[in-house]
Write a protein that holds these residues in place. Structure first.
Motif, mmCIF file in Angstrom:
data_model
loop_
_atom_site.group_PDB
_atom_site.id
_atom_site.type_symbol
_atom_site.label_atom_id
_atom_site.label_comp_id
_atom_site.label_asym_id
_atom_site.label_seq_id
_atom_site.Cartn_x
_atom_site.Cartn_y
_atom_site.Cartn_z
ATOM 1 N N ALA C 137 0.859 -1.330 0.074
ATOM 2 C CA ALA C 137 0.301 -0.073 0.025
ATOM 3 C C ALA C 137 0.830 1.306 0.112
ATOM 4 O O ALA C 137 0.473 2.306 -0.606
ATOM 5 N N GLU C 140 3.304 1.202 -3.927
ATOM 6 C CA GLU C 140 2.423 1.275 -4.998
ATOM 7 C C GLU C 140 1.948 2.410 -5.608
ATOM 8 O O GLU C 140 1.883 2.985 -6.564
ATOM 9 N N VAL C 141 1.715 3.544 -4.466
ATOM 10 C CA VAL C 141 1.145 4.824 -4.651
ATOM 11 C C VAL C 141 2.137 5.378 -5.529
ATOM 12 O O VAL C 141 1.967 6.217 -6.723
ATOM 13 N N GLU C 277 6.180 3.115 9.841
ATOM 14 C CA GLU C 277 7.005 3.823 9.317
ATOM 15 C C GLU C 277 7.121 4.084 7.709
ATOM 16 O O GLU C 277 7.357 4.976 7.063
ATOM 17 N N THR C 279 5.549 2.268 5.500
ATOM 18 C CA THR C 279 4.440 2.717 4.786
ATOM 19 C C THR C 279 4.122 4.302 4.543
ATOM 20 O O THR C 279 4.148 4.808 3.318
ATOM 21 N N SER C 280 4.298 5.022 5.531
ATOM 22 C CA SER C 280 3.961 6.290 5.344
ATOM 23 C C SER C 280 5.056 7.066 4.925
ATOM 24 O O SER C 280 4.942 8.087 4.357
ATOM 25 N N TRP C 283 4.557 7.416 1.316
ATOM 26 C CA TRP C 283 3.395 8.365 0.999
ATOM 27 C C TRP C 283 4.097 9.692 1.041
ATOM 28 O O TRP C 283 3.056 10.740 0.918
ATOM 29 N N LEU C 287 6.259 9.854 -3.051
ATOM 30 C CA LEU C 287 4.881 10.143 -3.753
ATOM 31 C C LEU C 287 5.024 11.464 -4.171
ATOM 32 O O LEU C 287 4.693 11.820 -5.286
ATOM 33 N N ILE C 291 4.342 12.862 -8.033
ATOM 34 C CA ILE C 291 3.319 13.772 -8.342
ATOM 35 C C ILE C 291 3.964 15.191 -8.811
ATOM 36 O O ILE C 291 3.541 15.556 -9.870
#
Ligand code: SF4
Lengths: 181, 620, 306
Positions: C137, C140-141, C277, C279-280, C283, C287, C291
């Motif tokens: 999760a 992949e973002v 930790e 995972t975030s 993000w 990420l 973006i």
């Protein structure tokens, strides 16, 4: 067919994954064996996490009877081909625990030991020496402890039962201890 | 008999028969099933452009009421009725307290919704559908909770209906007619002059549709209602009834194609707003889903999360967006149906909906396990199953518009869906089998047939998507858009690549054959029971270790809670619940009504309809 | 027709074997590099071949057909995905070499693997799996954000065409045109390959090697194949996306190795993060980079004309 077996044995000897059962004081000699100073990985020997993955069971030192029970369970969970290394005098003749009431004296009465490493405690060089020796034996097709265990299972089982019956019951009232909440 | 009328009358007759014979469960279920099948047969008689009109004289006003068939309605009718057949067939062997006559009433209403050419019929059909499904929620597994669920659903439905009713009266006052087509074209014509008027009226309608589909911020009723509804009804609720909202959106969305609407990133901004509603729904649904322990609630969240995908796709009203949305609507119907049918099969066997109490059921229910597996693989968008194509097209539609943030939200939702699907899969079917379930059996023969059918359908429509894309293309062209190019049944076309699903399927199959060959030729394995497991040397029996204790499935994603905690603080359902409670509190008389007696509710529903009719007269 | 099919089949198996050999070689060299960084001699770089051979000749335990099926399903889709990857100038099935297809086939492999290890009924594997999924999760973002940029930039989804667009020298490579995207995907790659600091899923001392806890013998062998082929695929995708593919196979694996080398160096010096930790972490920085890259691409090239 025998050539094929030889090839298989050759590669088996070059890739041995080890489950170290660290009960005794000798376990302290394993970190230097694994890390930079002696580096056992160069022989293809890597520590593994569970008995399913491992080829070698390394017993480092004395085994209390309760511990023996776990060792046997673990050994039986391993899949053939598998080898056992007895590490330290405690696994050979009881070592300094030779007259203890709850420590076994000879490991190979309960599970087949392929190689003993003498010493109290054996130095990393000795451990590496044992690994190399085991490798040679495997490649020659001599290390067949696991077959011996199957063949003489009755004898081993009788020996195991004789000491293990002293461990039961592990706890008198299991429910009380393991109850959740 | 006129086929259009038959689609309405047959379910009503069937419903009456089922209501009379509802004492005999098997007979009732059989009637339900046969009525669905019969309705399906009549479906072959209808074609695009079929019309049926009649006139009503209301206090000197001559109202034209009618039924009409568009490509979209044909698509929806086929989809919903075919799924109904599968579900009612499965229900022949299902034991929950589902009322067949209500399901058939819902069917009549549903057909009416898809066929109605004027807003009055649309509204009545919508109400009929709403009330019959509300009544259906009673008789769930837990009495009190299912009453609560029905109340919540009823409240939201009524809210939606009022909003829609106001919209209808406003519109008809402006145009003097109820025909959907002329109203929509009227709205288009005044769009440049009074954009705010149009938007106001539109949002009245959209609120109703959003409530029915469970779109954020109106998603809160979905888990309560799905969680408490009778098991046999939940698949219909989530697979079919959530699509009414989609249909509604599609009636009004062509409007925004008008040239005078200000745009954001090439999208008309009402569409842009809807797209964001869709994306947020998708994320909210997935994130809430992976905190759930109740399996029905988990898939309720999953269900409206997928509706968010559909809404986001159709909000981009381009050919690919529309195709993707409709395709996903179909795929969602299919995989959600497969998932929910297997889930209710499991629930009926184990007697609980809590996932942490299940586990290891693959050993007992292999076919159910496989169907569920393929269902979740499809839901996660994994090729070559149904679900891959539509998700991929949705992403293409979003990417081609450069909608970076919304795309990432949707993609995150897609990954999160992987998480909760895996968690459900693990908690229900994998892991340790409790000794409580030693006597659990695979589903009955009827269940097996249903499950194999769904399994086959998931694969079939996965590798031959053209069978669905063809009708969708005709829908797309009926909206005046240029449909995507087609190049055979096995292709999924898009902007970026066209994918030949058959060749992928063949490659995967060959890879599997190779894998199994390799598996078979190398060293042999030994089968061990589940107790013979790695326990760090402890002997399980000595420690009284039961399979339930050795199953990790409760609070599966506990570390994530910390990261998502701020996100979860926002409690939207608290607002609606407080509102509902105060409504419930208003009078003892009102409270008396909610006794859970189905008959009282029926009277209430009929009474409500009468009041609406009278209100209509008075207003004119 | 039949002959053609047989030729393709043989080529496919050849690609599979080649990818496996490369992946295992990379793994072996990686072990050697880590050993040298730790001032050890290290195993021979062929060690992974020997390990794999041994695993396939060793006995093992099975927990039932779901266990077996899962392990095979963890390997077969990886093999299938290879058929669509442009390896140097060669693609077995160029007409289907869609990026999303490869990514999702890899997902299928993870799903199969997860099914197998979870069917073993060991809580350690469940914990490991839950960690692996949470990590997914995370990475992949940003990965999705980068793919988004590449799609918009190249206006195509075929890897073969993306490679073809980068022909003609270093300045045409996407790494020059989209440096931020490359950075993001390189960080995501660390997570995808499960190397430190993102190796929570298989923490050996903590949860007894997580998903692999009940795997032994050939099952572990399948896991190893999956990991090696996955390594080949993931680095291969990045090479095709950003490093302009390659004129021949050797340059292709050289480029792959550069990517893997970075991953290994980071792996060798960093400790393990806690799962939430990491995972975030994905993000945040990666990420953001992804973006930013996408926004730049949108501003530069605009959106597709639809
Ligand atoms: S042999 Fe010596 S070092 Fe080893 S366990 Fe026995 S007493 Fe300890």
């Amino acid at each position: 067919m025998s050539e094929w077996t030889e090839i298989v044995d050759y590669f088996r000897g070059r890739s041995m994954w080890m489950l170290h059962y660290c009960t005794g004081c000798g376990a302290i000699e394993l970190p230097p064996t694994m890390t930079s100073r002696w580096d056992m990985e160069r022989f293809g020997i890597t520590p593994m996490a569970t008995p399913r993955q491992a080829d070698i069971l390394l017993i480092t030192g004395y085994l209390a009877i309760k511990t023996l029970k776990r060792v046997i369970y673990t050994y039986e969970q391993m899949q053939a081909p598998k080898w056992v290394l007895g590490f330290g005098s405690c696994t050979i003749n009881g070592g300094i625990y030779w007259d203890s009431y709850n420590v076994i004296e000879r490991l190979d009465k309960y599970i087949p030991v392929d190689i003993y490493i003498a010493g109290c405690m054996p130095r990393p060089e000795a451990i590496l020496d044992a690994f190399v020796k085991l490798k040679e034996m495997v490649q020659k097709g001599e290390a067949k402890g696991y077959e011996k265990y199957v063949k003489n299972y009755d004898w081993y089982k009788a020996n195991q039962d004789r000491v293990l019956k002293r461990t039961s019951p592990v706890l008198k009232e299991i429910e009380k201890v393991t109850k959740i909440g | 008999m006129n086929s259009l009328l038959a689609l309405l009358i047959i379910p009503v007759i069937g419903s009456a028969a089922a209501a009379i014979l509802q004492r005999y469960r098997i007979v009732e279920r059989l009637i339900t099933f046969l009525t669905f099948s019969l309705t399906f047969l009549f479906l072959f008689g209808i074609k695009t452009g079929n019309l049926f009109t009649w006139h009503l004289d209301f206090l000197g006003k001559n109202l034209e009421m009618g039924l009409q068939i568009t490509p979209l309605s044909i698509f929806m009718l086929y989809m919903t009725i075919a799924f109904g057949i599968v579900l009612t067939f499965y229900n022949l062997s299902e034991k929950s307290k589902m009322k067949g006559f209500l399901l058939l009433l819902t069917l009549a209403a549903s057909n009416w919704i898809f066929m109605s050419a004027d807003l009055i019929s649309f509204f009545f059909a919508w109400e009929l559908m709403g009330w019959s499904s509300i009544l259906m929620i009673f008789g769930g597994r837990r009495e009190a909770e299912s009453r609560q669920g029905a109340l919540y659903y009823a409240m939201m439905s009524i809210g939606g209906s009022y909003s829609m009713l106001i919209g209808i009266f406003l519109l008809s006052n402006l145009t003097g007619t109820f025909s959907i087509q002329s109203n929509v074209s009227y709205l288009v014509s005044i769009l440049s002059v009074h954009p705010w008027w149009v938007l106001g009226i539109l949002s009245l309608f959209f609120a109703a549709f959003m409530i029915k589909s469970g779109i954020f911020p109106f998603h809160t009723w979905v888990p309560y209602t799905y969680g408490e509804a009778p098991d046999g009804f939940v698949p219909y609720l989530s697979s079919v009834m959530s699509k009414y909202g989609v249909y509604g959106f599609l009636i009004f969305l062509p409007l925004t194609l008008g040239a005078h609407v200000p745009t954001v990133l090439g999208l008309a901004w009402p569409n842009y707003v809807l797209l964001w509603f869709g994306s947020i729904t998708a994320v909210v649904g997935s994130v809430l889903a992976f905190m759930q322990d109740d399996v029905k609630k988990l898939f309720a969240y999953s269900s409206f999360s997928n509706l968010g995908f559909i809404l986001a796709a159709i909000a981009i009203f381009t050919p690919i967006g529309l195709t993707a949305g409709l395709f996903h609507a179909f795929n969602h119907l299919l995989f959600n149906g497969a998932i929910f049918i297997t889930v209710i099969a499991v629930i009926s066997k184990v007697g609980t909906t809590r996932m942490s109490e299940m586990g290891g059921l693959w050993q007992k229910m292999p076919l159910t396990f496989l169907t569920f597996f393929v269902g979740i693989a499809a839901a996660a968008g994994i090729p070559p199953f149904a679900g891959f194509g539509s998700k991929w097209m949705i992403f293409q539609a979003m990417i081609s518009h450069g909608l970076i943030f919304a795309t990432i939200l949707l993609f995150f939702s897609s990954i999160a869906s992987f998480l909760y699907l895996m968690r459900a899969f693990h908690a229900i079917f994998l892991g340790q089998l409790s000794h409580r379930y030693d006597n659990v059996k695979e589903v009955s023969a009827i269940g097996k047939i249903t499950e194999s059918f769904l399994l086959g359908a998931l694969i079939f429509f996965g590798i031959l998507p053209g069978f669905i894309l063809d009708p969708i293309n005709s829908i797309v062209s009926s909206f005046g858009l240029k449909p995507l190019p087609t190049s055979g049944y096995e292709y999924i076309n898009g902007f970026f690549s066209s994918i030949n699903m058959v060749s992928i399927f063949i490659v995967v199959i060959i890879a599997f054959i190779f894998g199994f060959t390799l598996f078979a030729v190398v060293a042999k394995h030994k089968k061990v029971p589940q107790e013979d497991n790695y326990t760090a040397g402890q002997i399980p029996q000595d420690w009284n270790l039961t399979p339930e204790m050795y199953q990790f499935s409760y609070d599966f994603y506990e570390p994530m809670d910390k990261e998502l905690a701020p996100f979860l603080k926002v409690k939207i359902d608290g607002f609606f619940k407080g509102f509902g409670e105060s409504v419930e509190y208003i009078g003892g008389a009102v409270k008396e009504i909610f006794t859970g007696n189905v008959q009282i509710y029926t009277y209430l529903a009929i009474g409500g309809l009468v009041i609406f009719i009278i209100a209509g007269w008075v207003v004119w | 027709m039949v002959i053609e099919f047989l030729i393709k089949l043989a080529q496919g198996l050849g690609i599979g074997a080649l990818a496996l050999a490369t992946g295992l070689l990379f793994g072996g060299i990686g072990r050697k590099i880590i050993a040298r960084i730790q001032r050890r001699y290290g195993p021979p770089f062929t060690q992974n071949y020997i390990d794999l051979f041994k695993l396939f000749s060793k006995g093992s335990v099975s927990h039932g057909w779901a266990f077996d099926l899962g392990l095979v399903a963890g390997f077969a889709p990886m093999l299938a995905a290879l058929m669509f990857l442009p390896i140097g100038p060669f693609t077995l099935l160029p007409s289907d070499s869609s990026l999303i297809m490869i990514v999702y086939l890899m997902m299928m492999a993870y799903l199969g693997m997860a099914m197998g290890v979870l069917a073993s009924g060991n809580p350690n594997s469940a914990i490991g799996m839950s960690r692996a999924l949470m990590l997914m999760a995370g990475y992949e973002v940003p990965f999705a954000a980068v793919i988004f940029s590449v799609y918009l930039f190249s206006k195509t989804g075929y890897l073969t065409q993306i490679v073809a667009q980068q022909a003609g020298g270093f300045m045409n490579w996407n790494i020059v045109k989209m440096p931020l995207g490359f950075l993001a995907i390189e960080i995501a790659l660390q997570g995808m390959l499960g190397e430190k600091p993102f190796d929570q899923a298989i923490a050996p001392a903590e949860i007894a090697s997580g998903p692999m806890v009940e795997l032994g013998g050939k099952y572990l062998g399948f896991g190893m194949i999956q990991h090696s082929v996955g390594l080949f695929l993931e680095t291969g995708i990045v090479v095709d996306l950003f490093l302009g593919g390659a004129p021949n196979f050797w340059i292709f694996i050289a480029k792959q190795f550069v990517l893997y080398f970075i991953v290994i160096l980071v792996d060798a010096i960093l400790p393990r993060l806690r799962i939430h930790e990491s995972t975030s972490f994905f993000w945040k920085l990666p990420l953001f980079l992804g973006i930013l890259q996408a926004v730049i691409v949108i501003i530069q090239g605009g959106v597709l004309n639809v």
